[in-house]
Design a protein around this motif. Structure first.
Motif, mmCIF file in Angstrom:
data_model
loop_
_atom_site.group_PDB
_atom_site.id
_atom_site.type_symbol
_atom_site.label_atom_id
_atom_site.label_comp_id
_atom_site.label_asym_id
_atom_site.label_seq_id
_atom_site.Cartn_x
_atom_site.Cartn_y
_atom_site.Cartn_z
ATOM 1 N N ALA A 1 -71.409 -94.030 38.830
ATOM 2 C CA ALA A 1 -70.859 -93.428 40.047
ATOM 3 C C ALA A 1 -70.990 -91.911 39.956
ATOM 4 O O ALA A 1 -70.884 -91.334 38.858
ATOM 5 C CB ALA A 1 -69.397 -93.820 40.221
ATOM 6 N N ALA A 2 -71.226 -91.269 41.110
ATOM 7 C CA ALA A 2 -71.409 -89.820 41.130
ATOM 8 C C ALA A 2 -70.658 -89.208 42.308
ATOM 9 O O ALA A 2 -70.752 -89.690 43.441
ATOM 10 C CB ALA A 2 -72.889 -89.468 41.216
ATOM 11 N N VAL A 3 -69.914 -88.148 42.019
ATOM 12 C CA VAL A 3 -69.223 -87.366 43.040
ATOM 13 C C VAL A 3 -69.823 -85.966 43.019
ATOM 14 O O VAL A 3 -69.895 -85.334 41.954
ATOM 15 C CB VAL A 3 -67.706 -87.313 42.778
ATOM 16 C CG1 VAL A 3 -67.027 -86.365 43.769
ATOM 17 C CG2 VAL A 3 -67.094 -88.703 42.865
ATOM 18 N N LEU A 4 -70.267 -85.489 44.172
ATOM 19 C CA LEU A 4 -70.937 -84.195 44.281
ATOM 20 C C LEU A 4 -70.018 -83.169 44.924
ATOM 21 O O LEU A 4 -69.468 -83.402 46.002
ATOM 22 C CB LEU A 4 -72.213 -84.332 45.117
ATOM 23 C CG LEU A 4 -72.947 -83.031 45.485
ATOM 24 C CD1 LEU A 4 -73.487 -82.341 44.239
ATOM 25 C CD2 LEU A 4 -74.072 -83.323 46.474
ATOM 26 N N LEU A 5 -69.851 -82.013 44.270
ATOM 27 C CA LEU A 5 -69.135 -80.877 44.844
ATOM 28 C C LEU A 5 -70.176 -79.902 45.391
ATOM 29 O O LEU A 5 -71.000 -79.388 44.641
ATOM 30 C CB LEU A 5 -68.270 -80.184 43.791
ATOM 31 C CG LEU A 5 -67.303 -81.061 42.985
ATOM 32 C CD1 LEU A 5 -66.460 -80.185 42.051
ATOM 33 C CD2 LEU A 5 -66.412 -81.881 43.915
ATOM 34 N N ALA A 6 -70.160 -79.680 46.700
ATOM 35 C CA ALA A 6 -71.116 -78.777 47.345
ATOM 36 C C ALA A 6 -70.384 -78.044 48.459
ATOM 37 O O ALA A 6 -69.797 -78.686 49.339
ATOM 38 C CB ALA A 6 -72.304 -79.555 47.914
ATOM 39 N N HIS A 7 -70.397 -76.728 48.433
ATOM 40 C CA HIS A 7 -69.605 -75.966 49.398
ATOM 41 C C HIS A 7 -69.950 -76.318 50.840
ATOM 42 O O HIS A 7 -69.072 -76.644 51.647
ATOM 43 C CB HIS A 7 -69.804 -74.462 49.170
ATOM 44 C CG HIS A 7 -69.126 -73.624 50.212
ATOM 45 N ND1 HIS A 7 -67.762 -73.620 50.381
ATOM 46 C CD2 HIS A 7 -69.635 -72.786 51.169
ATOM 47 C CE1 HIS A 7 -67.452 -72.808 51.375
ATOM 48 N NE2 HIS A 7 -68.556 -72.307 51.882
ATOM 49 N N GLN A 8 -71.222 -76.257 51.198
ATOM 50 C CA GLN A 8 -71.622 -76.528 52.577
ATOM 51 C C GLN A 8 -71.968 -78.008 52.747
ATOM 52 O O GLN A 8 -72.552 -78.615 51.854
ATOM 53 C CB GLN A 8 -72.814 -75.653 52.972
ATOM 54 C CG GLN A 8 -72.520 -74.161 52.902
ATOM 55 C CD GLN A 8 -73.598 -73.307 53.533
ATOM 56 O OE1 GLN A 8 -74.196 -73.681 54.531
ATOM 57 N NE2 GLN A 8 -73.850 -72.145 52.945
ATOM 58 N N PRO A 9 -71.631 -78.584 53.902
ATOM 59 C CA PRO A 9 -71.941 -80.002 54.137
ATOM 60 C C PRO A 9 -73.407 -80.191 54.512
ATOM 61 O O PRO A 9 -73.740 -80.840 55.510
ATOM 62 C CB PRO A 9 -71.003 -80.363 55.294
ATOM 63 C CG PRO A 9 -70.832 -79.086 56.052
ATOM 64 C CD PRO A 9 -70.847 -77.991 55.003
#
Length: 399
Positions: A314-322
């Motif tokens: 499983a992977a959760v991505l933190l990215a400022h812009q959608p």
């Protein structure tokens, strides 16, 4: 997207010109009497139009102390002027609809002729009505601005969302992530606000904190004391940060080093494992989508961030812009956590933000993957929020 045909600065400049012309016509002309007061009002409107349209150039020319005062004055006026324009537009729209309804009514039999009022009486009546309407709109606009300011500085609303991640180990079912984003520590938001925000976030008792960019508007020397409140965040797996565009403008490398010194892990196009040998998932972080390009630096690199990762995890991505969500989903990301849009922050941008971003606020899905876009904990520009209250997001992952 239509709004991306214009730069944000161009939109602010155009809005400043049109908005101030409208305020002159609908407020200054009916309410301000006397040549000197009217000239003074015109001068203020012209000055604010010029400053708003060229704010970055003007602020760069000023010494540090004056820059802070002018920034607060300009952005406060931006919000107040917008609220006044909204109130006046609604008033004019109401008058127009009333006049249209009157014209559409069946005509009554003609009444006996009455003496027509003298031109001076008719002119006085029109002037009084114009002043009454303008005065009412002025009070309503001021009230809207006061509400927006109260809402901006009040504690963020708590949003709790359950997100299903099929690949999440069952042992981690119910793991929670609290997202802090778009705080914009600067001239308005400082240590007192940060201490209250940290206390509110800790009360949610998450397993992990995700700080998804636009943390600051200023350098470490000026704002480090306020941001250091984040060192008090307490969770099982710690706190993680990714850069936003404003963090690039404020010194991405310096802020990354400062946050690491507070015990906050900075994910710059890399991933880490969250959990233990028995049950874990990958937390992936990327640099801001556009901040690097605008500063001629390395920025967003999803491929580098995912390099060497087992796609079965499983992977959760933190990215400022959608941005780039569908690509990330196709690359095996189960959940992307973003901010940046503020949900529009102020009407009418709350209704227009969807023209610029497909995913502007809330939870969206693409296949088995999801993205959550937060409205943010703070604000940028006018110290007001109308129609898009700040939020503190708690995401509960379910297997």
């Amino acid at each position: 997207m239509p709004l991306r045909l214009f730069s944000f600065s161009m939109l602010i400049g155009l809005g400043a010109v049109l908005g101030h012309l409208y305020l002159y016509r609908r407020l200054v002309r009916p309410l301000v009497r006397g040549r000197l007061p009217r000239l003074l009002a015109i001068g203020v409107l012209v000055l604010m139009t010029g400053v708003l349209g060229n704010r970055r150039t003007v602020l760069d020319l000023l010494p540090g102390s004056a820059e802070g005062l002018l920034t607060m004055a300009v952005y406060t006026w931006m919000g107040v002027a917008l609220c006044l324009v909204i109130a006046l537009l609604l008033t004019d729209a109401g008058r127009g609809l009333t006049a249209l309804a009157r014209r559409m009514r069946p005509r009554a039999p003609p009444a006996p002729p009455t003496p027509a009022p003298s031109p001076s009486v008719d002119e006085d009546r029109r002037r009084f009505l114009g002043q009454a309407v303008a005065g009412t709109a002025f009070v309503a606009g001021g009230g809207l601005a006061a509400y927006g300011s109260w809402r901006a500085f009040s504690p963020p609303l708590i949003t709790e969302v359950a997100v299903r991640i099929p690949k999440l180990p069952k042992a981690l079912d119910g793991l929670s992530i609290v997202q802090l984003t778009d705080i914009h520590v600067g001239h308005f938001i400082q240590r007192r606000y940060m201490d209250a925000l940290v206390q509110q976030a800790n009360a949610l008792r998450p397993d992990l904190f995700a700080i998804t960019g636009d943390l600051v508007d200023g350098d470490v020397a000026s704002l480090g004391g306020h941001v250091s409140a984040l060192a008090a965040l307490k969770s099982r797996y710690g706190s993680y940060f990714v850069t936003g565009n404003h963090d690039y403008y404020s010194g991405d490398e310096e802020w990354s080093a400062f946050l690491e010194s507070l015990g906050i892990s900075v994910l710059r196009n890399r991933h880490v494992s969250i959990g233990d040998k028995g049950a874990s998932f990958d937390l992936v972080g990327v640099d801001d989508w556009s901040g690097g390009r605008r500063r001629n630096k390395k920025g967003y690199d999803l491929e580098l961030a995912l390099a060497g990762r087992d796609s079965d995890r499983a992977a959760v991505l933190l990215a400022h812009q959608p941005a780039n969500f569908k690509v990330a989903a196709e690359r095996g990301v189960d959940l992307q956590i973003s901010g940046h849009t503020h949900g529009g922050q102020l009407v009418p941008m709350t209704m227009l933000i969807g023209l610029a971003w497909e995913h502007s606020a809330g939870l969206y899905a693409h296949g088995d993957s999801n993205i959550y876009v937060s409205r943010g904990c703070g604000f940028w520009g006018p110290p007001m929020r109308v129609g898009s209250p700040p939020e503190l997001v708690k995401l509960v992952l379910t297997a």
